[in-house]
Design a protein around this motif. Structure first.
Motif, PDB file in Angstrom:
ATOM      1  N   LEU A  15       0.911  -1.042  -0.041  1.00 51.24           N
ATOM      2  CA  LEU A  15       0.011  -0.066  -0.061  1.00 51.24           C
ATOM      3  C   LEU A  15       0.772   1.265  -0.025  1.00 51.24           C
ATOM      4  O   LEU A  15       0.417   2.263  -0.501  1.00 51.24           O
ATOM      5  CB  LEU A  15      -0.946  -0.116   1.262  1.00 51.24           C
ATOM      6  CG  LEU A  15      -2.076  -1.126   1.370  1.00 51.24           C
ATOM      7  CD1 LEU A  15      -2.717  -1.071   2.460  1.00 51.24           C
ATOM      8  CD2 LEU A  15      -2.826  -1.067   0.038  1.00 51.24           C
ATOM      9  N   ASN A  16       2.186   1.128   0.814  1.00 51.13           N
ATOM     10  CA  ASN A  16       2.706   2.349   0.905  1.00 51.13           C
ATOM     11  C   ASN A  16       3.734   2.612  -0.325  1.00 51.13           C
ATOM     12  O   ASN A  16       3.915   3.820  -0.674  1.00 51.13           O
ATOM     13  CB  ASN A  16       3.465   2.408   2.104  1.00 51.13           C
ATOM     14  CG  ASN A  16       4.154   3.858   2.735  1.00 51.13           C
ATOM     15  OD1 ASN A  16       3.526   4.664   2.313  1.00 51.13           O
ATOM     16  ND2 ASN A  16       5.436   3.582   2.988  1.00 51.13           N
ATOM     17  N   ALA A  37      -7.381   0.085  -3.252  1.00 47.64           N
ATOM     18  CA  ALA A  37      -7.335  -1.157  -2.423  1.00 47.64           C
ATOM     19  C   ALA A  37      -8.420  -1.411  -1.771  1.00 47.64           C
ATOM     20  O   ALA A  37      -8.804  -0.283  -0.851  1.00 47.64           O
ATOM     21  CB  ALA A  37      -5.960  -1.588  -1.576  1.00 47.64           C
ATOM     22  N   ILE A  38      -9.297  -2.354  -1.630  1.00 51.69           N
ATOM     23  CA  ILE A  38     -10.542  -2.532  -0.964  1.00 51.69           C
ATOM     24  C   ILE A  38     -10.341  -3.575   0.061  1.00 51.69           C
ATOM     25  O   ILE A  38      -9.742  -4.686  -0.277  1.00 51.69           O
ATOM     26  CB  ILE A  38     -11.649  -2.620  -1.818  1.00 51.69           C
ATOM     27  CG1 ILE A  38     -11.864  -1.387  -2.640  1.00 51.69           C
ATOM     28  CG2 ILE A  38     -12.887  -2.724  -1.012  1.00 51.69           C
ATOM     29  CD1 ILE A  38     -12.964  -1.519  -3.784  1.00 51.69           C
ATOM     30  N   ARG A  62      -3.869   3.567   6.284  1.00 52.10           N
ATOM     31  CA  ARG A  62      -3.558   3.687   4.609  1.00 52.10           C
ATOM     32  C   ARG A  62      -4.967   3.413   4.159  1.00 52.10           C
ATOM     33  O   ARG A  62      -5.064   3.901   2.729  1.00 52.10           O
ATOM     34  CB  ARG A  62      -2.718   2.267   4.292  1.00 52.10           C
ATOM     35  CG  ARG A  62      -1.287   2.581   3.881  1.00 52.10           C
ATOM     36  CD  ARG A  62      -0.381   3.260   5.180  1.00 52.10           C
ATOM     37  NE  ARG A  62       0.823   3.401   4.890  1.00 52.10           N
ATOM     38  CZ  ARG A  62       1.523   3.910   5.772  1.00 52.10           C
ATOM     39  NH1 ARG A  62       1.094   4.012   6.892  1.00 52.10           N
ATOM     40  NH2 ARG A  62       2.849   4.213   5.447  1.00 52.10           N
ATOM     41  N   PHE A  63      -6.104   3.022   4.684  1.00 50.18           N
ATOM     42  CA  PHE A  63      -7.221   2.903   4.058  1.00 50.18           C
ATOM     43  C   PHE A  63      -7.923   4.190   4.490  1.00 50.18           C
ATOM     44  O   PHE A  63      -8.560   4.478   5.504  1.00 50.18           O
ATOM     45  CB  PHE A  63      -8.083   1.540   4.585  1.00 50.18           C
ATOM     46  CG  PHE A  63      -7.504   0.397   4.273  1.00 50.18           C
ATOM     47  CD1 PHE A  63      -7.600  -0.315   2.907  1.00 50.18           C
ATOM     48  CD2 PHE A  63      -6.619  -0.270   5.203  1.00 50.18           C
ATOM     49  CE1 PHE A  63      -7.081  -1.488   2.764  1.00 50.18           C
ATOM     50  CE2 PHE A  63      -5.851  -1.416   4.659  1.00 50.18           C
ATOM     51  CZ  PHE A  63      -6.356  -1.967   3.558  1.00 50.18           C
ATOM     52  N   VAL A  64      -8.061   4.951   3.305  1.00 55.99           N
ATOM     53  CA  VAL A  64      -8.650   6.505   3.515  1.00 55.99           C
ATOM     54  C   VAL A  64     -10.126   6.475   3.726  1.00 55.99           C
ATOM     55  O   VAL A  64     -10.465   7.023   4.806  1.00 55.99           O
ATOM     56  CB  VAL A  64      -8.409   7.364   2.145  1.00 55.99           C
ATOM     57  CG1 VAL A  64      -8.916   8.666   2.645  1.00 55.99           C
ATOM     58  CG2 VAL A  64      -6.855   7.298   2.112  1.00 55.99           C
ATOM     59  N   LEU A  65     -10.908   6.003   2.851  1.00 55.81           N
ATOM     60  CA  LEU A  65     -12.398   5.655   3.191  1.00 55.81           C
ATOM     61  C   LEU A  65     -12.763   4.652   4.085  1.00 55.81           C
ATOM     62  O   LEU A  65     -12.052   3.523   3.707  1.00 55.81           O
ATOM     63  CB  LEU A  65     -13.165   5.673   1.931  1.00 55.81           C
ATOM     64  CG  LEU A  65     -12.829   6.513   1.066  1.00 55.81           C
ATOM     65  CD1 LEU A  65     -13.538   6.637  -0.442  1.00 55.81           C
ATOM     66  CD2 LEU A  65     -13.404   8.190   1.378  1.00 55.81           C
TER      67      LEU A  65
END
Length: 218
Positions: A15-16, A37-38, A62-65
């Motif tokens: 992710l990063n 990514a979900i 890392r998961f914004v929403l």
């Protein structure tokens, strides 16, 4: 999460850094064309019936929403439950027609159309302007959360990465979806989708009214 720490460390790097380096890559890095990514997870609240551990802050941020999804049955949302059944049944009925249509039109043509649309909205997103007054509203909202609602590093995940950078990207995306080339104060409403697991539940449950209070203040 039930994944071991080694797997979560790999996830964090994917992710990063958007790259993977391991035995299957021959020791060299594979650059990943990762756009988004979900992820889903069972509840990890204290007393939960699920044997899960919460993601550590580095991975979670890392998961914004972030959304909390309750089942239609357990929440008594029967109209929604009916729509789910109807959607499933209509999908089964339309499956044969869909497969025929794809054979006639070609999957490649649909993929090309999707790629063109994605490129268009990506370019539009990069051109969206965030005016000074909107930036100040963002700062005012963050100040309200810390000064008036007790949000701190000890009880929340209020990181610069998410709320000073990624939040603005989501606001710009909202502008694109509404056909605008400039953000407006109402775009702050996207913060409702950023605070689900980042703020204490007592604060997140009132985030809509907190945002509205910032918007109402001249």
């Amino acid at each position: 999460s039930r994944a071991p720490g080694e797997a979560l460390n790999v996830l964090l790097r994917l992710l990063n850094e958007r790259q993977y380096c391991g035995q299957s890559s021959g020791g060299g890095p594979w650059m990943l064309p990762l756009r988004t990514a979900i992820a889903t997870s069972n509840p990890s609240d204290p007393g939960s019936r699920y044997y899960t551990e919460p993601l550590d802050p580095a991975n979670l941020d890392r998961f914004v929403l972030q959304l909390r999804a309750d089942g239609a049955i357990s929440s008594g949302r029967w109209e929604e439950a009916e729509r789910i059944i109807d959607l499933f049944c209509s999908r089964l009925q339309g499956k044969e027609h869909s497969e025929t249509a794809q054979a006639d039109d070609g999957v490649d043509g649909l993929a090309q159309q999707a790629a063109v649309q994605l490129q268009y909205v990506t370019e539009a997103h990069e051109k969206v302007v965030v005016p000074i007054n909107v930036r100040r509203k963002v700062l005012h909202l963050l100040q309200q959360l810390t000064d008036r609602h007790g949000v701190s590093a000890k009880n929340s995940l209020l990181t610069d990465r998410t709320f000073l950078v990624k939040a603005l990207r989501i606001m710009r995306a909202r502008a694109v979806l509404q056909g605008r080339a400039e953000c407006i104060p109402e775009d702050l409403k996207v913060f409702e989708y950023l605070t689900t697991f980042r703020l204490p539940e007592a604060v997140h449950s009132h985030i809509g009214s907190i945002i509205q209070g910032v918007l109402d203040k001249s």
